[in-house]
Motif scaffolding. Sequence first.
Motif, mmCIF file in Angstrom:
data_model
loop_
_atom_site.group_PDB
_atom_site.id
_atom_site.type_symbol
_atom_site.label_atom_id
_atom_site.label_comp_id
_atom_site.label_asym_id
_atom_site.label_seq_id
_atom_site.Cartn_x
_atom_site.Cartn_y
_atom_site.Cartn_z
ATOM 1 N N GLN A 298 61.693 7.028 14.046
ATOM 2 C CA GLN A 298 63.004 7.428 14.516
ATOM 3 C C GLN A 298 62.795 8.548 15.522
ATOM 4 N N VAL A 299 63.361 8.384 16.707
ATOM 5 C CA VAL A 299 63.248 9.406 17.743
ATOM 6 C C VAL A 299 64.630 10.008 17.976
ATOM 7 N N ALA A 300 64.728 11.313 17.787
ATOM 8 C CA ALA A 300 65.994 12.003 18.016
ATOM 9 C C ALA A 300 66.105 12.377 19.488
ATOM 10 N N SER A 301 67.224 12.037 20.104
ATOM 11 C CA SER A 301 67.421 12.375 21.512
ATOM 12 C C SER A 301 67.541 13.892 21.651
ATOM 13 N N THR A 302 67.311 14.369 22.859
ATOM 14 C CA THR A 302 67.437 15.804 23.121
ATOM 15 C C THR A 302 68.870 16.270 22.863
ATOM 16 N N LYS A 303 69.837 15.437 23.218
ATOM 17 C CA LYS A 303 71.240 15.776 22.977
ATOM 18 C C LYS A 303 71.514 15.929 21.474
ATOM 19 N N GLU A 304 70.950 15.024 20.678
ATOM 20 C CA GLU A 304 71.162 15.087 19.232
ATOM 21 C C GLU A 304 70.457 16.294 18.621
ATOM 22 N N LEU A 305 69.252 16.590 19.094
ATOM 23 C CA LEU A 305 68.544 17.775 18.602
ATOM 24 C C LEU A 305 69.344 19.043 18.871
ATOM 25 N N ASN A 306 69.920 19.120 20.067
ATOM 26 C CA ASN A 306 70.732 20.292 20.412
ATOM 27 C C ASN A 306 72.011 20.365 19.589
ATOM 28 N N ARG A 307 72.608 19.197 19.308
ATOM 29 C CA ARG A 307 73.840 19.187 18.499
ATOM 30 C C ARG A 307 73.583 19.743 17.108
ATOM 31 N N VAL A 308 72.544 19.215 16.452
ATOM 32 C CA VAL A 308 72.251 19.644 15.079
ATOM 33 C C VAL A 308 71.780 21.089 15.056
ATOM 34 N N SER A 309 70.954 21.461 16.027
ATOM 35 C CA SER A 309 70.488 22.839 16.096
ATOM 36 C C SER A 309 71.657 23.812 16.209
ATOM 37 N N SER A 310 72.604 23.489 17.087
ATOM 38 C CA SER A 310 73.772 24.362 17.278
ATOM 39 C C SER A 310 74.600 24.473 16.011
ATOM 40 N N LYS A 311 74.763 23.355 15.300
ATOM 41 C CA LYS A 311 75.534 23.360 14.054
ATOM 42 C C LYS A 311 74.902 24.296 13.028
ATOM 43 N N ILE A 312 73.605 24.158 12.844
ATOM 44 C CA ILE A 312 72.913 24.972 11.846
ATOM 45 C C ILE A 312 72.927 26.443 12.254
ATOM 46 N N ARG A 313 72.645 26.711 13.509
ATOM 47 C CA ARG A 313 72.625 28.098 13.982
ATOM 48 C C ARG A 313 73.999 28.740 13.863
ATOM 49 N N HIS A 314 75.050 27.953 14.092
ATOM 50 C CA HIS A 314 76.418 28.475 13.941
ATOM 51 C C HIS A 314 76.668 28.889 12.487
ATOM 52 N N GLU A 315 76.211 28.067 11.535
ATOM 53 C CA GLU A 315 76.394 28.401 10.122
ATOM 54 C C GLU A 315 75.643 29.680 9.756
ATOM 55 N N LEU A 316 74.554 29.952 10.469
ATOM 56 C CA LEU A 316 73.751 31.140 10.189
ATOM 57 C C LEU A 316 74.211 32.353 10.987
ATOM 58 N N GLY A 317 75.261 32.180 11.783
ATOM 59 C CA GLY A 317 75.751 33.288 12.591
ATOM 60 C C GLY A 317 74.899 33.569 13.810
#
Length: 357
Positions: A298-317
Amino acid sequence: MSENDAPTRSNRQPPKKNHSLFKIILLLVSIVIFLIGIFTYKLYLHAGNTVTDMHTPIGKTSKKIAQKKPFSILLLGADTGADGRKYKGNSDTIIVATVNPTKNRVKLVSVPRDTLAELIGAKPRNMQKINAAYNYGGTKMAAKSVGQLLDVPIDYYMTINMSALKTIVNDVGGIDVNIPFSFTSVWTGGQKFKKGMHHLNGTQALAYSRMRHEDPHGDYGRQLRQQQVIQAVLKKAMQPKILLKYEDITRDLAKNMRTDLTFADLKTLTIDYRNTAGNIKSDQLQGQDAWINDSSYQVASTKELNRVSSKIRHELGLSSEKVDNAEVYQNELNPYFDGTNNQLFYISNDFTTTMAQ
């Protein structure tokens, strides 16, 4: 007072019944409080010993829980013990959980086990399915690899053998789950599951969590069911009557789980983060089917990596950042890849996809 003046049995004042009743109630309450005190103290000591047995640091210990800040914890479900396996195994369950006490929320983000990722720390530089990191370099490599993949800090970890899941579920008296569709789990014991709300014992919960071949969504469907089981166990574990099973639960956890959480961390979680367990949200890193060196990934697109990264980072403040890692580099080298029909995906010569022996 003369003997004749002494009160007779008939004219003595009757005992104060309310006062006597109050003493009896006070005595009973004292006994109950005493017994609860003994139980709590025993639980405290037993839990402390259990956490000591489970505690296995893999690096510098985070202070975020002690500071009552949002934190992340990597949940790894290793396939050790499942189907009679005795070796370390891969981490077929990979979940980044974020816990935010301000928002009173827990967020679970599943990472597909077949996701292409760099194994951080491997020599030479190596890209494999992300679940191989645990087998190749233990929890430390798994935590570093997941953190690098998503560009997020991994503050803590918790690893549990998947075979222990059935024991823990039995310890809490089984769990209630809403099964999304009917199926027979051919590859995990032949159990039959019917659509709708059902009470599952440990063996059923393990099969339900591990099945993927019969799921129309494959590993992505399995990830959702694993999150479902985790939420069901947490819900059951919050019930007061579970305290009566504390010895069984703590004994089984000590045998099958490792974490860098300390006893002090767990006490703080119980007091200051307890409201977060009632609000759990789920997400998944979505990948695309790829064929790399005769193996399915499974290869995650750069757009998807950025989406999930932003979500997690937002939860962490934390503020969002552009993900810049080996996966993004490989995506740039495959501009026409769109995941259709198991397309070939080419890895640059800067990396190997063969595990060193």
